[in-house]
Motif scaffolding. Structure first.
Motif, PDB file in Angstrom:
ATOM      1  N   ARG A  34      18.760  51.505 -30.249  1.00  0.00           N
ATOM      2  CA  ARG A  34      18.959  50.799 -28.918  1.00  0.00           C
ATOM      3  C   ARG A  34      20.321  50.176 -28.952  1.00  0.00           C
ATOM      4  N   CYS A  35      20.960  50.793 -28.074  1.00  0.00           N
ATOM      5  CA  CYS A  35      22.451  50.408 -27.757  1.00  0.00           C
ATOM      6  C   CYS A  35      22.394  48.890 -27.191  1.00  0.00           C
ATOM      7  N   GLU A  36      23.169  48.052 -27.909  1.00  0.00           N
ATOM      8  CA  GLU A  36      23.391  46.627 -27.640  1.00  0.00           C
ATOM      9  C   GLU A  36      24.199  46.236 -26.547  1.00  0.00           C
ATOM     10  N   GLU A  37      24.948  47.070 -25.950  1.00  0.00           N
ATOM     11  CA  GLU A  37      25.524  46.984 -24.638  1.00  0.00           C
ATOM     12  C   GLU A  37      26.529  45.613 -24.704  1.00  0.00           C
ATOM     13  N   LYS A  38      26.472  44.685 -24.314  1.00  0.00           N
ATOM     14  CA  LYS A  38      27.363  43.524 -24.164  1.00  0.00           C
ATOM     15  C   LYS A  38      27.468  42.808 -25.534  1.00  0.00           C
ATOM     16  N   ALA A  39      26.413  42.905 -26.131  1.00  0.00           N
ATOM     17  CA  ALA A  39      26.596  42.423 -27.839  1.00  0.00           C
ATOM     18  C   ALA A  39      27.404  43.207 -28.766  1.00  0.00           C
ATOM     19  N   CYS A  40      27.907  44.382 -28.187  1.00  0.00           N
ATOM     20  CA  CYS A  40      28.528  45.365 -28.959  1.00  0.00           C
ATOM     21  C   CYS A  40      30.015  45.148 -28.744  1.00  0.00           C
ATOM     22  N   CYS A  41      30.931  45.214 -29.699  1.00  0.00           N
ATOM     23  CA  CYS A  41      32.452  45.125 -29.492  1.00  0.00           C
ATOM     24  C   CYS A  41      32.900  46.298 -28.778  1.00  0.00           C
ATOM     25  N   HIS A  42      32.253  47.412 -28.856  1.00  0.00           N
ATOM     26  CA  HIS A  42      32.771  48.785 -28.106  1.00  0.00           C
ATOM     27  C   HIS A  42      32.240  49.014 -26.845  1.00  0.00           C
ATOM     28  N   PHE A  43      31.560  48.077 -26.176  1.00  0.00           N
ATOM     29  CA  PHE A  43      30.976  48.274 -24.975  1.00  0.00           C
ATOM     30  C   PHE A  43      31.804  47.425 -23.855  1.00  0.00           C
ATOM     31  N   ASP A  44      32.248  47.770 -22.853  1.00  0.00           N
ATOM     32  CA  ASP A  44      33.222  47.400 -21.850  1.00  0.00           C
ATOM     33  C   ASP A  44      32.378  46.796 -20.601  1.00  0.00           C
ATOM     34  N   GLY A  45      31.196  46.948 -20.718  1.00  0.00           N
ATOM     35  CA  GLY A  45      30.230  46.288 -19.455  1.00  0.00           C
ATOM     36  C   GLY A  45      29.674  47.577 -18.900  1.00  0.00           C
ATOM     37  N   THR A  46      30.247  48.661 -19.057  1.00  0.00           N
ATOM     38  CA  THR A  46      29.819  50.214 -18.365  1.00  0.00           C
ATOM     39  C   THR A  46      29.654  51.103 -19.449  1.00  0.00           C
ATOM     40  N   ASN A  47      30.770  51.219 -20.300  1.00  0.00           N
ATOM     41  CA  ASN A  47      30.808  52.435 -21.079  1.00  0.00           C
ATOM     42  C   ASN A  47      31.127  51.902 -22.477  1.00  0.00           C
ATOM     43  N   CYS A  48      30.820  52.860 -23.507  1.00  0.00           N
ATOM     44  CA  CYS A  48      30.909  52.789 -25.038  1.00  0.00           C
ATOM     45  C   CYS A  48      32.339  53.287 -25.149  1.00  0.00           C
ATOM     46  N   ASN A  49      33.450  52.381 -25.429  1.00  0.00           N
ATOM     47  CA  ASN A  49      34.703  52.908 -25.976  1.00  0.00           C
ATOM     48  C   ASN A  49      34.863  53.608 -26.908  1.00  0.00           C
ATOM     49  N   LEU A  50      33.767  53.213 -27.871  1.00  0.00           N
ATOM     50  CA  LEU A  50      33.951  54.253 -29.077  1.00  0.00           C
ATOM     51  C   LEU A  50      33.478  55.631 -28.977  1.00  0.00           C
ATOM     52  N   ALA A  51      32.736  55.870 -28.186  1.00  0.00           N
ATOM     53  CA  ALA A  51      32.549  57.211 -27.609  1.00  0.00           C
ATOM     54  C   ALA A  51      33.742  57.868 -27.182  1.00  0.00           C
ATOM     55  N   THR A  52      34.573  57.085 -25.804  1.00  0.00           N
ATOM     56  CA  THR A  52      35.504  57.539 -25.324  1.00  0.00           C
ATOM     57  C   THR A  52      36.703  58.021 -26.425  1.00  0.00           C
ATOM     58  N   ARG A  53      36.975  56.938 -27.334  1.00  0.00           N
ATOM     59  CA  ARG A  53      37.748  57.291 -28.350  1.00  0.00           C
ATOM     60  C   ARG A  53      37.618  58.333 -29.289  1.00  0.00           C
ATOM     61  N   ILE A  54      36.567  58.588 -29.691  1.00  0.00           N
ATOM     62  CA  ILE A  54      35.797  59.671 -30.447  1.00  0.00           C
ATOM     63  C   ILE A  54      36.263  61.153 -29.669  1.00  0.00           C
ATOM     64  N   VAL A  55      35.968  61.206 -28.411  1.00  0.00           N
ATOM     65  CA  VAL A  55      36.122  62.424 -27.675  1.00  0.00           C
ATOM     66  C   VAL A  55      37.755  62.415 -27.295  1.00  0.00           C
ATOM     67  N   GLN A  56      38.513  61.626 -27.251  1.00  0.00           N
ATOM     68  CA  GLN A  56      39.935  61.392 -27.141  1.00  0.00           C
ATOM     69  C   GLN A  56      40.727  61.956 -28.054  1.00  0.00           C
ATOM     70  N   ILE A  57      40.268  61.564 -29.534  1.00  0.00           N
ATOM     71  CA  ILE A  57      41.041  61.580 -30.537  1.00  0.00           C
ATOM     72  C   ILE A  57      40.548  62.585 -31.504  1.00  0.00           C
ATOM     73  N   LEU A  58      39.355  62.704 -31.876  1.00  0.00           N
ATOM     74  CA  LEU A  58      38.648  63.870 -32.775  1.00  0.00           C
ATOM     75  C   LEU A  58      38.501  65.243 -32.290  1.00  0.00           C
ATOM     76  N   PRO A  59      38.976  66.159 -33.254  1.00  0.00           N
ATOM     77  CA  PRO A  59      38.559  67.295 -32.720  1.00  0.00           C
ATOM     78  C   PRO A  59      37.083  67.864 -33.038  1.00  0.00           C
TER      79      PRO A  59
END
Length: 142
Positions: A67-92
């Motif tokens: 279960r996504c921990e949302e606000k308890a996770c350092c990657h969550f900005d309140g709406t989105n998972c910034n880790l997912a964003t970085r993975i899509v932007q940076i990884l091939p």
């Protein structure tokens, strides 16, 4: 669908002790080029399963979803998972076909980034002790 009736979203790069943790897949390939072999049935986390990873750590052998921990996770900005964003932007992308993934309907990364996240997901390792600076840039919260 009302928010109270909606299933919680799952994190596809979770820790085994998180709520509702299950094995997403087994990490194969090499430490330089890991590849996730997705499970085709649900497998809950147990002490016996975690012991199977020894002498490595469980997150070096398995990828977990929980279960996504949302606000308890350092990657969550309140709406989105910034880790997912970085993975899509940076990884091939490492595949051009959607992996056979059991959590896709409830996956936060898929809900947020669509199939672009799925095309990159097989190469993601939750715990990589020898991570390069490039990999640390992707993993570390802003």
């Amino acid at each position: 669908m009302a928010a109270e009736n909606r299933k919680p979203l799952l994190c596809p790069s979770a820790q085994p002790e998180m709520e509702d943790a299950r094995v997403l897949g087994v990490v194969g390939g090499s430490s330089e080029a890991p590849v996730l072999a997705y499970l085709n049935e649900r497998l809950a986390v147990s002490d016996e399963l975690l012991a199977c990873a020894s002498p490595a750590g469980p997150t070096q052998v398995f990828r977990f979803a929980a279960r996504c921990e949302e606000k308890a996770c350092c990657h969550f900005d309140g709406t989105n998972c910034n880790l997912a964003t970085r993975i899509v932007q940076i990884l091939p992308a490492v595949t051009d076909a959607l992996p056979a993934c059991l959590i896709r309907p409830e996956c936060r990364w898929y809900q947020q980034e669509g199939k672009a996240a799925c095309f990159r997901c097989p190469q993601v390792m939750t715990d990589k002790s020898n991570a390069s600076d490039y990999e640390k840039q992707i993993a570390n919260a802003d």
